[in-house]
Write an enzyme that holds these catalytic residues in place. Structure first.
Site, PDB file in Angstrom:
ATOM      1  N   CYS A   1      -2.878   8.302   4.156  1.00  0.00           N
ATOM      2  CA  CYS A   1      -2.924   7.890   2.749  1.00  0.00           C
ATOM      3  C   CYS A   1      -4.327   8.078   2.176  1.00  0.00           C
ATOM      4  O   CYS A   1      -4.517   8.041   0.963  1.00  0.00           O
ATOM      5  CB  CYS A   1      -2.465   6.451   2.595  1.00  0.00           C
ATOM      6  SG  CYS A   1      -3.449   5.257   3.499  1.00  0.00           S
TER       7      CYS A   1
ATOM      8  N   GLU B   1       0.880  -1.172   0.000  1.00  0.00           N
ATOM      9  CA  GLU B   1       0.000   0.000   0.000  1.00  0.00           C
ATOM     10  C   GLU B   1       0.914   1.218   0.000  1.00  0.00           C
ATOM     11  O   GLU B   1       1.747   1.376   0.886  1.00  0.00           O
ATOM     12  CB  GLU B   1      -0.910   0.003   1.234  1.00  0.00           C
ATOM     13  CG  GLU B   1      -1.903  -1.149   1.272  1.00  0.00           C
ATOM     14  CD  GLU B   1      -2.909  -1.111   0.134  1.00  0.00           C
ATOM     15  OE1 GLU B   1      -3.160  -0.014  -0.411  1.00  0.00           O
ATOM     16  OE2 GLU B   1      -3.442  -2.174  -0.210  1.00  0.00           O
TER      17      GLU B   1
END
Length: 481
Positions: free
Chosen positions: A280, A246
C-alpha cells in the site's frame, strides 16, 4: 491434514477447507486450511466476550509478560516463519524474515505500553470535585487483515488490541493462511483466558461479512481495498460499531532537478518493485522534473531490467512472483490499459516463463504518462510504475496531491526549502524526504487521508484512540472533618 481454526479456545475443523499453494511453484502444496462456519463464529464471539472481561482484570505485568513472550518467540523464529511466509506469499526470503522479526517488535513494543496506561487528572470547575480520565478496553475487536503483509499487518493490530485489554477475533486473508495459523499457535499457548483470541479463516463474502455485521463486535480494524472497506463501514454503522480502515493508495515520489540521481533511482526501484509492488506504500507514480527526466529514466530502466525476478526462496531473488493467478491477470490487464491510454511501456510488464510454474512478471515502467490516465488514478498493486514529467517544483507538488488517495508521498531533493515546503504541503498521512515512500516505524502513527484511511491512526501511542474508550469520572470526596 487440514489446519484448523481456533474457535472459542479449541482447534476445530471447519465446514469446508481450501488449498494453499506456493505462488513461486504451484506444484508445492503448503496445506489445506479449514473454513469456519457461521455457527463457529457465533460461538467464538460469545466466548470472546467472557474472556475479555477476564483478560481486562489481569494485572499489568501479567499482560506485559504475555505480549513479550509472543514477540520474543516471533523474533527468535524469524528464519523459520519468514521462510513459511515467503513460501506462501511470494516475497523474497529476506523480506519474509524481516517481516516476521518486525511483527515480533510490535508485540514487544506494546508489551511495554501495557505499563504506560497513564490517565489524566483535573479539578472540576465546581468546588470540591476532582476528575479522573482514563482509557478502558473497547471490548471485542474484529481484525481483518490482508495477504501482502500477512504477519506484520495483523500483528500491528493484534498487539495493541491485546495490550489495551480487548478480545480479538481474527479473519486473515484466505490467500495466506499458513502464516495466520503459525501466529495463532504462538498466541494460543500463552497465559490468556480461553477464547480471548480466535482465528476464523474463511471467505470475505461469507465469514467476513457475518463478522462485520455482528452486534457482538465492538470494533473492526480492516486493511484492504476501498470497495471492501466501504462495504464494511456500511455494515458496521448498522450496529454503530467502531471502525478503523487502511485501504488503497496511489503514492507519488517527486524527483527534483537538484536530486542525487543515483539515490533517486534506488529509492524509486525499491519503492515501486519491492514486495513485487504489492504494497500500500508502493511508489506507483514517479513525478520527475524535466531537468533530470531523461537521465533519471535511462538509469531507472537500466535498473529495472537488471532486477532479478525469481523463486522467493532462491538466493539473489529481488522480485518474487505475484501472489496469485487472479492478481497476475489484473496486473497484465493494467499493462494493456496503460498502452491503450497512450503510455509507452519502456520495459517489463510481461509474464515470464521460469523454471518453476509460478506467477512471474517482469517489473514494468510506463513513460509519457499524465496524471489523468487510469494507470495513475487507480491502485494497481503490481510491479508497475509510471513516470510523469513536470516542469517545476510547484507542478510536482500539484501532481502529487492530485489523487483521491493520500497515504504516503516522498521527495528527492537537496534543497532544504523544497523539502520543508513539501513536508508541510503534501496531502498525505506519511511524507518522506530522500527516503522510499515504503517503510515505516512501529512506534509512531501510520495512516493516510482521502480514500486511503478512515478512522483513528494505527501504530504507536495513536493506537490507543481506536482500541480503547474514554471514561471521565467526577469524584466528590466530601469534607474530611
Amino acid at each position: 491434514m487440514t489446519h484448523k481454526n481456533l474457535i472459542a479456545g479449541d482447534w476445530l475443523d471447519g465446514e469446508t477447507s481450501i488449498e494453499n499453494r506456493n505462488p513461486s511453484d504451484v506444484t508445492d502444496l503448503i496445506g489445506h486450511y479449514a473454513q469456519a462456519s457461521s455457527d463457529q463464529l457465533e460461538a467464538t464471539l460469545d466466548q470472546a466476550r467472557q474472556a475479555q472481561r477476564e483478560w481486562a482484570a489481569y494485572g499489568l505485568e501479567r499482560k506485559q509478560a504475555v505480549l513479550n513472550a509472543i514477540g520474543n518467540e516471533m523474533m527468535a523464529r524469524a528464519e523459520e516463519l519468514g521462510h513459511l511466509l515467503s513460501r506462501e506469499e511470494g516475497k523474497p526470503l529476506a523480506e519474509g524474515k524481516g517481516e516476521v522479526y518486525r511483527a515480533g517488535q510490535f508485540f514487544t513494543y506494546y508489551a511495554a505500553e501495557c505499563l504506560r496506561q497513564i490517565g489524566e487528572n483535573a479539578d472540576s470547575v465546581r468546588d470540591g470535585i476532582e476528575i479522573d480520565v482514563r482509557r478502558e478496553p473497547v471490548g471485542t475487536v474484529a481484525i481483518i487483515s490482508p495477504w501482502n503483509f500477512p504477519t506484520a499487518t495483523a500483528s500491528w493490530k493484534i498487539a495493541p488490541a491485546l495490550c489495551y485489554g480487548n478480545a480479538v477475533v481474527w479473519k486473515p486473508a484466505n490467500v495466506t493462511p499458513a502464516s495466520a495459523v503459525a501466529l495463532t499457535e504462538i498466541i494460543a499457548k500463552q497465559d490468556i483466558p480461553k477464547g480471548l483470541f480466535s482465528l476464523v479463516m474463511g471467505a470475505g463474502g461469507t465469514i467476513g461479512q457475518a463478522l462485520v455485521e455482528s452486534s457482538k463486535v465492538d470494533a473492526i480494524s480492516f486493511t484492504g481495498s476501498v470497495p471492501v472497506g466501504k462495504g464494511i463501514a456500511a455494515a458496521a454503522i448498522q450496529n454503530l460499531t467502531k471502525v478503523q480502515m487502511e485501504m488503497g493508495s496511489k503514492n507519488a515520489l517527486a524527483v527534483m532537478d537538484d536530486a542525487d540521481l543515483d539515490l533517486a533511482v534506488s529509492l524509486a526501484l525499491g519503492g515501486a518493485f519491492g514486495g513485487t509492488g504489492q504494497k500500500c506504500t508502493a511508489s506507483s507514480r514517479l513525478v520527475v522534473h524535466a531537468g533530470v527526466h531523461d537521465a533519471f529514466v535511462e538509469k531507472l530502466i537500466t535498473g529495472a531490467q537488471a532486477m532479478k525476478v525469481g523463486h522467493a526462496l532462491e538466493d539473489g531473488t529481488q522480485i518474487g512472483p505475484v501472489v496469485s493467478q487472479q492478481q497476475l491477470d489484473e496486473n497484465l490487464a493494467y499493462v494493456e490499459l496503460g498502452k491503450s491510454e497512450g503510455a509507452e511501456l519502456a520495459c517489463g510488464g510481461a509474464r515470464l516463463t521460469m523454471p518453476h510454474d509460478g506467477f512471474y512478471m517482469s517489473p514494468g515502467v510506463f513513460l509519457g504518462t499524465n496524471n489523468q490516465m487510469r494507470i495513475n488514478r487507480e491502485e494497481m498493486f503490481a510491479p508497475l510504475t509510471s513516470v510523469i514529467k513536470v516542469d517545476s517544483y510547484d507542478e510536482a507538488l500539484a501532481v502529487v496531491n492530485d489523487t483521491n488517495f493520500g497515504l504516503t508521498s516522498g521527495i528527492v531533493t537537496q534543497s532544504l526549502a523544497r523539502a520543508t515546503h513539501f513536508r508541510r504541503n503534501a496531502r498525505t498521512g506519511v511524507v518522506t524526504v530522500n527516503l522510499p515512500t515504503a517503510g515505516t516505524d512501529y512506534h509512531v502513527p501510520f495512516g493516510g487521508r482521502g480514500d486511503s484511511s478512515y478512522g483513528p491512526r494505527e501504530q504507536g501511542k495513536a493506537a490507543a484512540e481506536f482500541y480503547t474508550t474514554v471514561k471521565t469520572a467526577y469524584i466528590s470526596a466530601g469534607d474530611p472533618s
